[in-house]
Design a protein around this motif. Structure first.
Motif, PDB file in Angstrom:
ATOM      1  N   VAL A   9       0.835  -1.201   0.000  1.00 27.07           N
ATOM      2  CA  VAL A   9       0.000   0.000   0.000  1.00 27.07           C
ATOM      3  C   VAL A   9       0.871   1.251   0.000  1.00 27.07           C
ATOM      4  O   VAL A   9       0.628   2.207  -0.753  1.00 27.07           O
ATOM      5  N   LEU A  10       1.910   1.270   0.827  1.00 30.98           N
ATOM      6  CA  LEU A  10       2.804   2.430   0.873  1.00 30.98           C
ATOM      7  C   LEU A  10       3.530   2.616  -0.459  1.00 30.98           C
ATOM      8  O   LEU A  10       3.665   3.737  -0.961  1.00 30.98           O
ATOM      9  N   SER A  11       4.004   1.521  -1.035  1.00 31.90           N
ATOM     10  CA  SER A  11       4.706   1.610  -2.318  1.00 31.90           C
ATOM     11  C   SER A  11       3.792   2.143  -3.414  1.00 31.90           C
ATOM     12  O   SER A  11       4.196   3.008  -4.210  1.00 31.90           O
ATOM     13  N   ALA A  12       2.552   1.634  -3.454  1.00 30.94           N
ATOM     14  CA  ALA A  12       1.608   2.089  -4.474  1.00 30.94           C
ATOM     15  C   ALA A  12       1.253   3.556  -4.263  1.00 30.94           C
ATOM     16  O   ALA A  12       1.142   4.326  -5.232  1.00 30.94           O
ATOM     17  N   ALA A  13       1.074   3.957  -3.015  1.00 32.53           N
ATOM     18  CA  ALA A  13       0.723   5.352  -2.729  1.00 32.53           C
ATOM     19  C   ALA A  13       1.844   6.296  -3.139  1.00 32.53           C
ATOM     20  O   ALA A  13       1.609   7.353  -3.743  1.00 32.53           O
ATOM     21  N   LEU A  14       3.075   5.927  -2.821  1.00 35.99           N
ATOM     22  CA  LEU A  14       4.208   6.777  -3.184  1.00 35.99           C
ATOM     23  C   LEU A  14       4.410   6.819  -4.694  1.00 35.99           C
ATOM     24  O   LEU A  14       4.760   7.860  -5.263  1.00 35.99           O
ATOM     25  N   ALA A  15       4.170   5.715  -5.361  1.00 35.41           N
ATOM     26  CA  ALA A  15       4.365   5.645  -6.811  1.00 35.41           C
ATOM     27  C   ALA A  15       3.328   6.446  -7.580  1.00 35.41           C
ATOM     28  O   ALA A  15       3.591   6.885  -8.706  1.00 35.41           O
ATOM     29  N   THR A  16       2.146   6.636  -7.006  1.00 34.63           N
ATOM     30  CA  THR A  16       1.056   7.304  -7.720  1.00 34.63           C
ATOM     31  C   THR A  16       0.809   8.727  -7.231  1.00 34.63           C
ATOM     32  O   THR A  16      -0.140   9.369  -7.681  1.00 34.63           O
ATOM     33  N   GLY A  17       1.632   9.225  -6.328  1.00 35.50           N
ATOM     34  CA  GLY A  17       1.489  10.606  -5.892  1.00 35.50           C
ATOM     35  C   GLY A  17       0.392  10.843  -4.876  1.00 35.50           C
ATOM     36  O   GLY A  17      -0.086  11.972  -4.725  1.00 35.50           O
ATOM     37  N   VAL A  18      -0.046   9.812  -4.168  1.00 43.28           N
ATOM     38  CA  VAL A  18      -1.022  10.000  -3.085  1.00 43.28           C
ATOM     39  C   VAL A  18      -0.417  10.948  -2.056  1.00 43.28           C
ATOM     40  O   VAL A  18       0.754  10.830  -1.700  1.00 43.28           O
TER      41      VAL A  18
END
Length: 365
Positions: free
Chosen positions: A120-129
């Protein structure tokens, strides 16, 4: 704005998402299981006083609430679903109750609670959350010893000393979330006064809950009701002065929504307008909060502020359903021995009698 709720098929995740959607926002509920259809009907009553009518600023339009089947450990799917999201509410977990707590399911607890949080953290950081609120538990600071008037200054309990693996994995996940605070997202940026694009810091916080109750809740209340309807709940145990916190779904939702909005405000505020925030390096999650005036980088206990004996909390349920409250009280040591024996027997027979883990638990609380 778009908000993603992991574990959106669970009681907490769904109701948090429902409240955000009522504010006119696009909410995506990620879970391997769909929410209980009844919640669409009961949520308005369950949350009727969770947020004041004027909480959302500006003209409130009809938002959207969509469930998408997604495993919280699937980084590719998470990344695809988080594109365009401003915030994530991470409620997904596994092993909070039932047989999923026991040792044969430790690997799954590790996979979902720790591995899923990393994804979840990796996806959030990768997508600019821009902001992430993590749904944690009191258990991260509790190891079996009595705590009175505990607050956020209590350190996370030593990982090797936790009484159960679920609590240990939730503590690790909380540390991962808080240490991610302040990191620059891969695609997030904001204009500076001089013109060039500056990295947008990722803001995170953790909310620690205990037993969540409310209209439509199934995980805890159903087990209790089935137990005394079947005649199995015939005794209490432990000290009469032992008290715990329960928390109503109204306060749970209010805490998550306000935390999300506070993180977004801190993330977008100009340096001169922002309250003193975290230092340039992430807060040490094993130490007390490093700033008293910001939400990001911190963990907070959420409760109704009315601690009560665990069994006394359920006394009105006995009365309302016409059952006598148990008169027999057993020492806690006896119950502890019985619990260890029960787990030992389960380890011996579970592979012969397949107990299918609740896939719903890979979603939310």
């Amino acid at each position: 704005m778009k908000v993603v709720v992991t574990g959106g098929g669970g009681y907490v995740g769904y109701h948090v998402g429902w409240a955000i959607a009522r504010g006119g926002h696009e909410v995506v509920l990620l879970d391997v299981a769909a929410p209980d259809p009844e919640w669409a009907t009961t949520a308005p009553e369950a949350l009727h006083d969770a947020l004041p009518d004027d909480f959302w600023t500006g003209e409130v339009t009809e938002g959207s609430l969509e469930h998408v089947k997604c495993d919280v450990t699937d980084l590719t799917s998470l990344t695809r679903r988080m594109k365009g999201a401003a915030a994530v509410i991470h409620t997904a977990s596994y092993g909070v109750s039932g047989k999923e707590q026991l040792s044969p399911h430790f690997d799954e607890q590790e996979k979902v609670n720790v591995g899923g949080t990393r994804a979840v953290l990796s996806a959030a950081l990768a997508t600019g959350v821009r902001a992430l609120v993590y749904t944690s538990t009191y258990n991260v600071v509790f190891g079996g010893e009595a705590m009175r008037a505990g607050d956020e200054s209590a350190p996370i309990f030593p990982l090797h000393a936790h009484a159960d693996h679920y609590s240990r994995t939730k503590a690790i996940a909380e540390m991962l979330v808080l240490m991610a605070n302040g990191r620059a997202s891969a695609s997030g940026s904001s204009p500076s006064a001089a013109g060039p694009q500056l990295p947008v810091p990722f803001r995170t916080c953790s909310l620690r809950l205990n037993g969540v109750m409310g209209l439509g809740e199934r995980r805890h209340s159903r087990r209790v009701i089935e137990a005394f309807r079947s005649g199995l709940l015939i005794f209490t145990y432990g000290r009469k002065d032992a008290i715990v916190d329960f928390v109503g779904i109204q306060n749970v939702v209010q805490a998550h929504v306000k935390a999300m909005m506070a993180l977004l405000r801190e993330q977008t505020a100009a340096p001169s307008e922002a309250s003193p925030g975290p230092p340039s390096v992430p807060c040490d999650p094993l130490s007390p909060p490093c700033s008293s005036s910001s939400v990001s980088g911190h963990a907070f206990f959420i409760s109704d502020g009315r601690p009560v004996n665990h069994f006394e909390y359920f006394r009105p349920w006995f009365d309302g359903l016409g059952h006598a409250f148990p008169g027999l009280s057993l020492p806690f040591a006896f119950i502890l021995v019985f619990a260890y024996l029960q787990e030992f027997v389960y380890r011996l027979v579970y592979w012969m009698f397949p107990f299918h883990a609740l896939r719903h638990a890979r979603g939310g609380l």
